[in-house]
Motif scaffolding. Structure first.
Motif, short mmCIF file in Angstrom:
data_model
loop_
_atom_site.label_atom_id
_atom_site.label_comp_id
_atom_site.label_asym_id
_atom_site.label_seq_id
_atom_site.Cartn_x
_atom_site.Cartn_y
_atom_site.Cartn_z
N TYR A 199 0.85 -1.20 0.00
CA TYR A 199 0.00 0.00 0.00
C TYR A 199 0.88 1.24 0.00
N ASP A 200 0.61 2.16 -0.95
CA ASP A 200 1.45 3.35 -1.12
C ASP A 200 0.61 4.45 -1.74
N HIS A 201 0.31 5.50 -0.96
CA HIS A 201 -0.54 6.57 -1.47
C HIS A 201 0.23 7.54 -2.36
N ILE A 202 1.55 7.60 -2.20
CA ILE A 202 2.32 8.54 -3.02
C ILE A 202 2.48 7.99 -4.43
N HIS A 203 2.80 6.71 -4.54
CA HIS A 203 2.96 6.07 -5.84
C HIS A 203 1.68 5.31 -6.18
N ALA A 204 0.66 6.05 -6.54
CA ALA A 204 -0.65 5.48 -6.85
C ALA A 204 -1.20 6.10 -8.13
N SER A 205 -2.03 5.35 -8.82
CA SER A 205 -2.54 5.84 -10.11
C SER A 205 -3.79 6.69 -9.97
N LEU A 206 -4.57 6.49 -8.91
CA LEU A 206 -5.89 7.11 -8.71
C LEU A 206 -6.91 6.65 -9.75
N GLN A 207 -6.54 5.71 -10.62
CA GLN A 207 -7.39 5.35 -11.76
C GLN A 207 -7.70 3.86 -11.85
N PHE A 214 0.48 -3.84 -11.41
CA PHE A 214 1.24 -5.02 -11.78
C PHE A 214 2.72 -4.70 -11.99
N GLU A 215 3.00 -3.54 -12.57
CA GLU A 215 4.40 -3.18 -12.83
C GLU A 215 5.10 -2.66 -11.58
N GLN A 216 4.40 -1.79 -10.82
CA GLN A 216 5.02 -1.15 -9.66
C GLN A 216 4.89 -2.00 -8.40
N ARG A 217 3.90 -2.90 -8.41
CA ARG A 217 3.62 -3.75 -7.24
C ARG A 217 3.31 -2.90 -6.00
N ARG A 218 2.68 -1.76 -6.23
CA ARG A 218 2.29 -0.87 -5.15
C ARG A 218 1.19 0.06 -5.64
N GLY A 219 0.57 0.78 -4.73
CA GLY A 219 -0.51 1.70 -5.07
C GLY A 219 -1.47 1.80 -3.91
N HIS A 220 -2.64 2.41 -4.16
CA HIS A 220 -3.64 2.46 -3.09
C HIS A 220 -4.84 1.63 -3.49
N CYS A 221 -5.96 1.86 -2.83
CA CYS A 221 -7.11 0.96 -2.96
C CYS A 221 -7.53 0.73 -4.41
N SER A 222 -7.53 1.78 -5.23
CA SER A 222 -8.00 1.60 -6.61
C SER A 222 -7.04 0.73 -7.41
N LEU A 227 -6.37 -4.05 -10.38
CA LEU A 227 -5.62 -5.23 -10.78
C LEU A 227 -6.41 -6.50 -10.50
N CYS A 228 -7.05 -6.57 -9.34
CA CYS A 228 -7.82 -7.77 -9.01
C CYS A 228 -8.99 -7.96 -9.98
N ALA A 229 -9.63 -6.85 -10.36
CA ALA A 229 -10.72 -6.94 -11.33
C ALA A 229 -10.21 -7.45 -12.67
N THR A 230 -9.04 -6.99 -13.10
CA THR A 230 -8.47 -7.45 -14.36
C THR A 230 -8.08 -8.92 -14.28
N MET A 231 -7.51 -9.31 -13.17
CA MET A 231 -7.17 -10.73 -12.98
C MET A 231 -8.43 -11.59 -12.97
N GLY A 232 -9.47 -11.10 -12.28
CA GLY A 232 -10.72 -11.86 -12.22
C GLY A 232 -11.30 -12.09 -13.61
N ARG A 233 -11.27 -11.08 -14.45
CA ARG A 233 -11.80 -11.23 -15.80
C ARG A 233 -10.96 -12.21 -16.61
N ALA A 234 -9.63 -12.16 -16.42
CA ALA A 234 -8.75 -13.10 -17.12
C ALA A 234 -9.03 -14.53 -16.67
N LEU A 235 -9.53 -14.69 -15.45
CA LEU A 235 -9.87 -16.01 -14.93
C LEU A 235 -11.30 -16.43 -15.25
N GLY A 236 -12.05 -15.53 -15.92
CA GLY A 236 -13.39 -15.89 -16.38
C GLY A 236 -14.53 -15.42 -15.50
N TYR A 237 -14.28 -14.44 -14.61
CA TYR A 237 -15.33 -13.95 -13.72
C TYR A 237 -15.67 -12.49 -14.03
#
Length: 387
Positions: A199-207, A214-222, A227-237
């Protein structure tokens, strides 16, 4: 015609009617009859809290701005929250909003257009919100696999392009391999994010940017949930990022969660970033024994993985990559608290939780008054004992 022939004819008509009715029933009851993208939450609700909300967006337009445009998301009543007494006001210019819903996710927006604004403009939304603690009690073993999703799920299955496709696919293959016949692979994606993201609020995309996470392996809630939403879709959900308000004092009032459609439970809400932060809080608590830390951490993760949403969070928007209503200069990735344009340019989005930020083109101010005290499940350890 003989009596037997009459009977045969009547029987034939009867069989034909039964066959026709059966065919109609099959046509009217496809997979989408039970799999509905607009299915209301199927959830256990408890401990309702009534919140009086006063939420303002303070916009500072550029000097000599001719036209200032502001879109503010409007919370809606659904099976998980009730919204009443909604009223918008503006200061110093008096502008009435245009209220409309965008067509992809049905998010509602109040649109304001200020002509020749002089100085900051304040948009205030006052309303009442009733919210519950939500428990889905999802059992991974009961989640069914869907080979062909109905067309209504298309927006929730569209993948985000990943800049490192080979590495991403390797991660997805490893998750799939590890979760064969052990429940939905989405749980594996959540576990991967918990192990690999910081978790990192300074290095976050806000988007809700899967690439950033996936590249930075850090960010905030979004970033976690994008990333989890993208992974879920790749897994068929089917998945969707959800943005809303934390209904208690915070520098940054917006907070992101993720929802996934897992039959037969329907849409389920998950909060990975807050659960990870809670687990770190538990591990750093010097008053807890090692056994207590293990037990509480497991309880926190089990609560999240079974589906949970707290009574101090209010849903504003669902989904990613859609056009606002009325249309903006271009589609948005997400809307956290507002979207602003001035003379045909998009004003930069603030991150008030970033301690290094000193300049903002707009900012929010907010006050929430609850009708009773409530616990914060991602901060108060006693809520884990209660669950």
């Amino acid at each position: 015609m003989t009596q037997n022939q009459n009977r045969l004819t009547i029987a034939s008509y009867f069989l034909l009617a039964l066959l026709t009715a059966s065919l109609h029933a099959q046509a009217e009851k496809p997979e989408s009859k039970s799999l509905r993208a607009d299915l209301p939450y199927q959830v256990k609700k408890s401990d309702p809290v009534n919140h009086e909300v006063e939420f303002s967006v303070v916009v500072t337009p550029p000097y000599h701005c001719k036209v200032l445009k502001v879109w503010v998301p409007v919370p809606q009543t659904d099976a998980a929250q009730e919204i009443t007494a909604s009223k918008f006001t503006t200061f110093p210019q008096q502008v009435s909003p245009q209220i409309s819903n965008e067509p992809v996710y049905d998010n509602r927006f109040a649109y304001f257009e200020f002509h020749d604004p002089h100085g900051a403009q304040i948009i205030t939304h006052r309303f009442r919100a009733r919210a519950w603690n939500l428990h889905w009690n999802m059992n991974p073993a009961h989640v069914t696999r869907v080979e062909q999703w109905p067309s209504s799920f298309e927006p929730y299955l569209k993948p985000q392009t990943v800049a490192q496709p080979e590495q991403f696919q390797q991660v997805i293959q490893n998750i799939n391999a590890g979760f064969q016949n052990k429940g939905p692979g989405l749980i594996g994606a959540m576990n991967w994010i918990d192990r690999n993201l910081t978790y990192d609020h300074i290095h976050a995309s806000l988007q809700a940017d899967a690439n950033h996470a996936f590249e930075q392996r850090r960010g905030h809630c979004s970033d976690y949930h994008g990333l989890c939403a993208t992974m879920g879709r790749a897994l068929g959900y089917p998945t969707r990022v959800t943005y809303g308000l934390a209904l208690y004092p915070k520098n940054s009032p917006s907070h992101c969660k993720m929802e996934a459609y897992l039959p037969p439970y329907g849409w389920i809400s998950f909060d990975l970033s807050e659960t990870q932060k809670l687990a770190k809080q538990i591990q750093s608590d010097k008053e807890l024994t090692a056994a207590q830390k293990t037990s509480l951490t497991q309880a926190a993760r089990e609560r999240t993985l079974s589906g949970f949403r707290e009574n101090s969070w209010l849903l504003l928007t669902r989904g990613t990559d859609y056009q606002l209503a009325p249309p903006a200069l271009k589609p948005v990735r997400v809307v956290r608290t507002a979207y602003v344009e001035a003379d045909g340019e998009i004003l930069p989005e603030p991150d008030p939780a970033n301690i290094k930020k000193r300049e903002f083109s707009w900012m929010t101010s907010h006050r929430y008054t609850a009708d009773k005290p409530f616990k914060k499940p991602f901060k108060d350890l006693s809520t884990l004992n209660a669950d």
